[in-house]
Structures are given as C-alpha cells and as structure tokens.
Design a protein around this motif. Structure first.
Motif, PDB file in Angstrom:
ATOM      1  N   TRP A  71      30.921  27.498  41.884  1.00 13.76           N
ATOM      2  CA  TRP A  71      30.591  28.714  41.177  1.00 13.76           C
ATOM      3  C   TRP A  71      29.312  29.231  41.871  1.00 13.76           C
ATOM      4  CZ3 TRP A  71      25.821  29.437  38.373  1.00 13.76           C
ATOM      5  CH2 TRP A  71      25.825  30.711  37.475  1.00 13.76           C
ATOM      6  N   TYR A  85      34.908  31.223  37.671  1.00 10.42           N
ATOM      7  CA  TYR A  85      34.299  32.250  38.418  1.00 10.42           C
ATOM      8  C   TYR A  85      33.695  33.373  37.607  1.00 10.42           C
ATOM      9  CZ  TYR A  85      38.218  35.239  37.703  1.00 10.42           C
ATOM     10  OH  TYR A  85      39.305  36.016  37.163  1.00 10.42           O
ATOM     11  N   GLN A  88      35.841  23.520  41.510  1.00  8.84           N
ATOM     12  CA  GLN A  88      35.540  24.735  42.205  1.00  8.84           C
ATOM     13  C   GLN A  88      34.058  25.011  42.450  1.00  8.84           C
ATOM     14  OE1 GLN A  88      37.817  28.301  40.726  1.00  8.84           O
ATOM     15  NE2 GLN A  88      35.962  28.443  39.410  1.00  8.84           N
ATOM     16  N   LYS A 125      27.470  32.155  40.974  1.00 11.11           N
ATOM     17  CA  LYS A 125      26.825  33.352  40.427  1.00 11.11           C
ATOM     18  C   LYS A 125      25.338  33.066  40.222  1.00 11.11           C
ATOM     19  CE  LYS A 125      30.656  35.823  39.557  1.00 11.11           C
ATOM     20  NZ  LYS A 125      31.811  34.972  40.128  1.00 11.11           N
TER      21      LYS A 125
END
Length: 217
Positions: free
Chosen positions: A132, A58, A130, A134
């Motif tokens: 991500w 993250y 996961q 961003k």
C-alpha cells in the motif's frame, strides 16, 4: 498469533533469504497491525520478511480508511475487489507457533483458547499480501485466509485459518502449477491441540510465555 521459533530456523525451513528487520521471537501475543514474518516467492526466489498484519486495499487513503482486514474468506477471496488480485498474484505463507480463538460464557465473557501442533512444529497459514503506497512510506501488508471450521474446530469457533502441509507450500506460492483454490479447506483432525488459557491475553499489551500456559483448573 504466537511465534517462538527463531527467524534463522524459519528461513532455513522454507529455503528463503531472511530480511534483517524481522521481529525478534519469542512473541506470545502478535496482534493485528503488528509485523509478522511472511514467506514470499518472486523472481529472485523465496524471501522471509516482515509485513503488517492487516491488509490495505489500494483505494484506502489511510491505514484507517476502512475495516481492518486481517483475514480473507476463502469463499469470496477470488471475487472481492480488495483481495482478488492478491489471491491471483501475491500469495504467501505465514508461519506461526500457535494462535488464539475465543468462546463466551453465560455472562458474555471472552474465554481464550490456544491452538498449536501436537509436536511443536510450526504452523503455516495461507496468506495474501499487497504493498500500500498512499502514505508517506509504503506499507507491505498481509491477511490470513480463513475457511469454514471443520468438525473439531467448530466446537470452539465457526471459522479457522487455512493451514498448509509442507507438500502444499509450492502450490500456494505459485511455484508449481494451478489448483491453489483446492487448498483452502479445514485442517485435518489431529493437526492441532488446544487448551484454555488465561484471559490476560485479551489485552493487546499482554506479553510473556505465561499467556500460552494451560489455565489451572
């Protein structure tokens, strides 16, 4: 990695709902950062969907902000900041037809080997995943869990992917009790067969079924 089994057959095998955007098989040279089909289990049931092979923590500000995390070591997965939450909450299955490992000759040349099952049945690797978020578009990413190689595998490589028998899928997916950590062990002898293949597979641009054909003596 390779994947030659049809997506609808994989979805049926795992009793999962397939996504419409799964990469089309056959694929004979799946490389890091490319999409792979992954089975997840959440509140709505199992899904078979694509994910980027290359886990993004993250805190990465961009996909290239740190090392390319295609594997997660079983010995440290529960403590590593990059992986510990996913190991606890977001485990997945990564089916494949086979995978490659490499040895080196006296000159340091990389010599590829192909691993698959004796009967052609799919392999199923333990994975974590996961999202991500961003970047401009969220990326759903995954890594394959590895462990120290068993005796047979260690003749070729010191690590191996954690592969799961069908009876263990529910536990790894978190559908049945605890104890997933006990599944992160080498494959039993006889799960794989292997043979040398042409070094053409060393290029991530190489494609075609000839990549997995046994190397002529």
């Amino acid at each position: 990695m390779t994947m030659t089994h049809p997506s609808d057959a994989m979805a049926q095998l795992f009793e999962a709902t397939p996504s419409n955007d799964l990469p089309d098989p056959p694929r004979y040279n799946i490389c890091p950062t490319q999409p792979v089909g992954v089975v997840t289990s959440e509140g709505e049931g199992r899904r078979y969907r694509p994910m980027r092979w290359g886990f993004l923590p993250y805190w990465y500000k961009s996909p290239t902000d740190g090392p390319l995390l295609i594997n997660a070591r079983a010995e440290t997965i529960a403590e590593k900041p990059a992986f510990r939450a996913a190991c606890r909450e977001r485990r997945c299955l990564v089916p494949a037809t086979g995978f490659y490992e490499w040895t080196k000759d006296e000159e340091g040349n990389r010599l590829p080997w192909y691993f698959t099952t004796p009967d052609g049945a799919p392999l199923v690797f333990a994975g974590i995943w996961q999202v991500w978020d961003k970047g401009e578009m969220p990326l759903t990413t995954c890594a394959i869990v590895t462990c120290a190689a068993g005796d047979w595998m260690s003749e070729t490589h010191h690590r191996e992917p954690v592969s799961l028998a069908p009876k263990d899928w529910v536990k790894w997916l978190g559908e049945e009790g605890k104890g997933a950590a006990r599944l992160m062990i080498p494959a039993p002898e006889g799960r794989y067969v292997r043979w040398r293949v042409d070094p053409a597979v060393n290029s991530n641009r190489a494609t075609g079924s000839q990549l997995i054909e046994p190397l002529a003596a």
